[in-house]
Design an enzyme around this catalytic site. Structure first.
Site, PDB file in Angstrom:
ATOM      1  CE  LYS A 194      -0.911  -0.327   5.113  1.00  0.00           C
ATOM      2  NZ  LYS A 194       0.250  -1.303   5.047  1.00  0.00           N
ATOM      3  CG  HIS A 243      11.329   2.898   4.705  1.00  0.00           C
ATOM      4  ND1 HIS A 243      10.362   2.513   5.187  1.00  0.00           N
ATOM      5  CD2 HIS A 243      12.236   1.886   4.247  1.00  0.00           C
ATOM      6  CE1 HIS A 243      10.336   1.368   5.455  1.00  0.00           C
ATOM      7  NE2 HIS A 243      11.396   0.702   4.747  1.00  0.00           N
ATOM      8  NE  ARG A 244      14.157  10.928   7.381  1.00  0.00           N
ATOM      9  CZ  ARG A 244      13.666  11.941   8.179  1.00  0.00           C
ATOM     10  NH1 ARG A 244      14.184  13.079   8.049  1.00  0.00           N
ATOM     11  NH2 ARG A 244      12.724  11.717   9.282  1.00  0.00           N
TER      12      ARG A 244
END
Lengths: 170, 170, 170
Positions: free
Chosen positions: B13, B48-49
Site C-alpha cells: 500500500k 526508507h528516507r
C-alpha cells in the site's frame, strides 16, 4: 431476492444492509442475534433500536434464527438479519449442532417469500489464531459465509463504508 | 483530489501511494507518523528516507498530523501521509482525544489546497481480539477509515501489490 | 499462464484453484506443502486426496517446492500448489533461508512449461500480532504474495467462495 453483506469490524456493513432494506417499501423486521450480557451492551442495543426508527420492528433471535425469519415473514416486507457471525458464536458457545442449524437456516431462506438481507463478518484474513476455539469459530464462520453466499442472489463486501459487489443479483 | 490507500500488512500500500504522488510534478511532502522507539526502527526509517530520493522532504507528525498537513501545504505540491493507523495508535497510547483529532484532521484535509494521499491499514478482517485495547484500536481504526473514505475522492484497496478501486475519483 | 489464488481461511480458495486446473485437460499434479503432524491431519490429507479423483497425482513438497514444480512439469499438464502459506510456515519453522527459497521458486515458475496455479492465504488484514514469530510470518507472507502476484499472469481473491479478479491474465 436475498442479499449477503460481508465486511470486517466497523466496516459499515450493518449501515449498508440497513440502507438496502430501507430502500424497499413497507414494514421492516430487524432480526437481532446479539445478546445483552451486560449493562453497556443493553444500552447500546436500546440506542441502536431507537436510531432505526418507526418502520422497523426488532425480533430477538440469539439461537432460533430460522424460526425468527419464518415468523417475521408473516408480517414484514423485508427482513434484516444482523448478524450471522454473532449467531454462529451463540451456537458454538451453547454447544448447539451447527450443521443442523445451518441446514434449517437454508430451508427458512429458500421458503421465505420476502427479501432477507444478511450481515456477516469476514474473519479469516489473519494469521491462524493460537486459541483452538477461535480456530474452530473461524473455520465455521468461513463455511457459513460460503454457504450463505451460494444461497443469496447478491453478495456485497463492504470496506471503509464502501460496497464492492462480489456476486451480482441482476 | 485526495486519495485513501487501504491495505493489509505488507500489501504494497505504501509503495502504491508513493507512486501515486510521484506521478504528480513538483515537491513532495512525506508526513511520517511512525516514531522510532529503538535503533532498528531508527535505521529502517533512515533507509526508507534515503530510498525516497530528492523530490521528497520528510515531516514527522506522530501526533499533530493536522498541523503537519497545513504546514506542508505551504511548500509541497502533494502530501503523502504514511500512515493513519500508526497515527491512531500514537493517539490511543498517549491518551489523546481521538474524536477531537479526527475532526481537526477532517478540517485540515478539507481546507488543503494540494492533493493528500493517505495510507491506512485495514485491520478488522479477523476474529475479535482477546485484548480490550486491541478491540478498541480495531474499532477506532475502522471508524477512522470510514470517515476518511467518505472525505477522499478516491479509495484504493491494495492486495499483494495490486490496487483495486473502491471509490472512483473520476 | 500462471495463476495466484488468494483468500482467507475457509474462503473456498483451494476449491476455486482446483476447479481452474480441472478446466484444463490432461494429467494434474497436486503439490501438497502440508505435513501430517498427527493422526487427524493424516486422515484429513488422505480424505482430500481421495476426493480429488483419478486425474490427480499428489507430490509432497513441505520444503523443496521449486524441485517439486520442476519434477511435476515432466509429466503433468498443469500443477496446483496448495499452499504457499504452509510452505512459508515450514521454511520458517525449519530455520531455512526464505529469500533463497523464494528466489529458487521464482526461477522454477519462470522456466516451467506448464501452467502452475498457486493457492495462498492473505493474512495481513488484522491488528498487529503480539507474538514476534507471528509478526515475522505475517511480513514474510505479505512479501511472498506480492512477489508471486508480480510473477503470475492472473491473480484472484476468493471471498465466501466468490472469485474477484485482482490481475487479469487476458
Amino acid at each position: 431476492m436475498n442479499i449477503l453483506v460481508l465486511g470486517g469490524a466497523r466496516s459499515g456493513k450493518s449501515r449498508h444492509a440497513q440502507a438496502r432494506c430501507e430502500a424497499l417499501s413497507g414494514s421492516l423486521a430487524y432480526v437481532a442475534t446479539a445478546e445483552a450480557h451486560d449493562g453497556e451492551m443493553t444500552d447500546r442495543i436500546a440506542r441502536h433500536r431507537a436510531d432505526r426508527g418507526q418502520r422497523w420492528r426488532t425480533v430477538d433471535a440469539p439461537v432460533d434464527l430460522p424460526g425468527a425469519i419464518r415468523s417475521s415473514a408473516e408480517w414484514a416486507d423485508a427482513i434484516l438479519v444482523d448478524c450471522l457471525t454473532l449467531w454462529l458464536s451463540n451456537l458454538l458457545l451453547a454447544g448447539e449442532d451447527i450443521a443442523m442449524w445451518t441446514s434449517k437456516l437454508a430451508d427458512a431462506v429458500r421458503s421465505c417469500a420476502v427479501p432477507v438481507v444478511f450481515v456477516s463478518n469476514e474473519v479469516g484474513l489473519s494469521i491462524v489464531p493460537e486459541n483452538a476455539l477461535a480456530r474452530r469459530f473461524r473455520d465455521e464462520a468461513g463455511w457459513l459465509n460460503q454457504q450463505m453466499a451460494a444461497l443469496c442472489d447478491e453478495v456485497i463486501l463492504v470496506t471503509a463504508g464502501l460496497p464492492m459487489t462480489l456476486k451480482d443479483g441482476a
